[in-house]
Scaffold this motif. Structure first.
Motif, short mmCIF file in Angstrom:
data_model
loop_
_atom_site.label_atom_id
_atom_site.label_comp_id
_atom_site.label_asym_id
_atom_site.label_seq_id
_atom_site.Cartn_x
_atom_site.Cartn_y
_atom_site.Cartn_z
N LEU A 104 -64.60 -17.41 -39.70
CA LEU A 104 -63.22 -17.08 -40.10
C LEU A 104 -62.37 -16.83 -38.86
N TRP A 105 -62.89 -16.06 -37.90
CA TRP A 105 -62.16 -15.77 -36.66
C TRP A 105 -61.79 -17.07 -35.97
N ASP A 106 -62.73 -17.99 -35.83
CA ASP A 106 -62.47 -19.28 -35.17
C ASP A 106 -61.41 -20.07 -35.91
N ASP A 107 -61.48 -20.07 -37.23
CA ASP A 107 -60.48 -20.82 -38.03
C ASP A 107 -59.08 -20.23 -37.86
N VAL A 108 -58.98 -18.91 -37.92
CA VAL A 108 -57.68 -18.26 -37.77
C VAL A 108 -57.15 -18.48 -36.36
N PHE A 109 -58.01 -18.40 -35.35
CA PHE A 109 -57.60 -18.64 -33.97
C PHE A 109 -56.98 -20.03 -33.84
N LYS A 110 -57.62 -21.03 -34.41
CA LYS A 110 -57.11 -22.41 -34.33
C LYS A 110 -55.76 -22.54 -35.04
N ARG A 111 -55.65 -21.91 -36.21
CA ARG A 111 -54.39 -21.99 -36.96
C ARG A 111 -53.25 -21.31 -36.22
#
Length: 163
Positions: free
Chosen positions: A8-15
């Protein structure tokens, strides 16, 4: 939980990174970032991390600087929709509370970060100058090789602010 939370952290960082195309970003695992802190700290400007990893990295970074007691921190909400938080990296240091051993420099530096965030750069600069004057005068707590108590350093900071 880590397998879900970190994804989730990685996904939010990318967004979020996509919303700021002018900001250079890099995703680095905490072990590799720890090595960067030691081997190439000059390559780092801002590090954004989850609470667990940021706690590890902030302790490492401040220890590399000389002491956990020196490092200020800010958890910023740049949109200012929610409060930001300012605290020394060492936290409340309950193991040495009341003994006169805690280094107040990180707390005062955190206050300077807060003043900057509030749009008061001149007041923040006054705090930075007081820190510089106090440390340059050799008024240091034991964690950085001095003999001063917490109270001694606080008094010197206040005196420097009044000069």
């Amino acid at each position: 939980a880590q397998q879900y939370g970190m994804v989730l952290w990685d996904d939010v960082f990318k967004r979020v990174a996509a919303d700021y195309p002018d900001v250079e970003t890099e995703s680095v695992l905490v072990d590799a970032m720890s090595a960067k802190f030691v081997l190439r700290p000059e390559d780092l400007s801002v590090v954004v991390a989850s609470n667990l990893n940021a706690d590890i990295l902030s302790d490492l970074g401040s220890a590399l600087a000389g002491s956990l007691g020196l490092a200020a921190s800010a958890n910023l909400n740049p949109e200012r929709r929610f409060p930001s938080m300012f605290e020394p990296v060492h936290g409340s240091a309950p193991d040495i509370a009341g003994q006169g051993l805690a280094n107040p420099i990180g707390a005062v530096g955190s206050a300077a970060l807060m003043l900057d965030h509030f749009g008061l750069p001149e007041q923040a600069a006054r705090l930075h100058r007081a820190i510089e004057a106090t440390t340059a005068a050799g008024i240091l707590t034991r964690d950085v090789g001095g003999t001063a108590t917490t109270e001694d350093v606080v008094k010197a900071l206040i005196d420097a602010l009044n000069d």
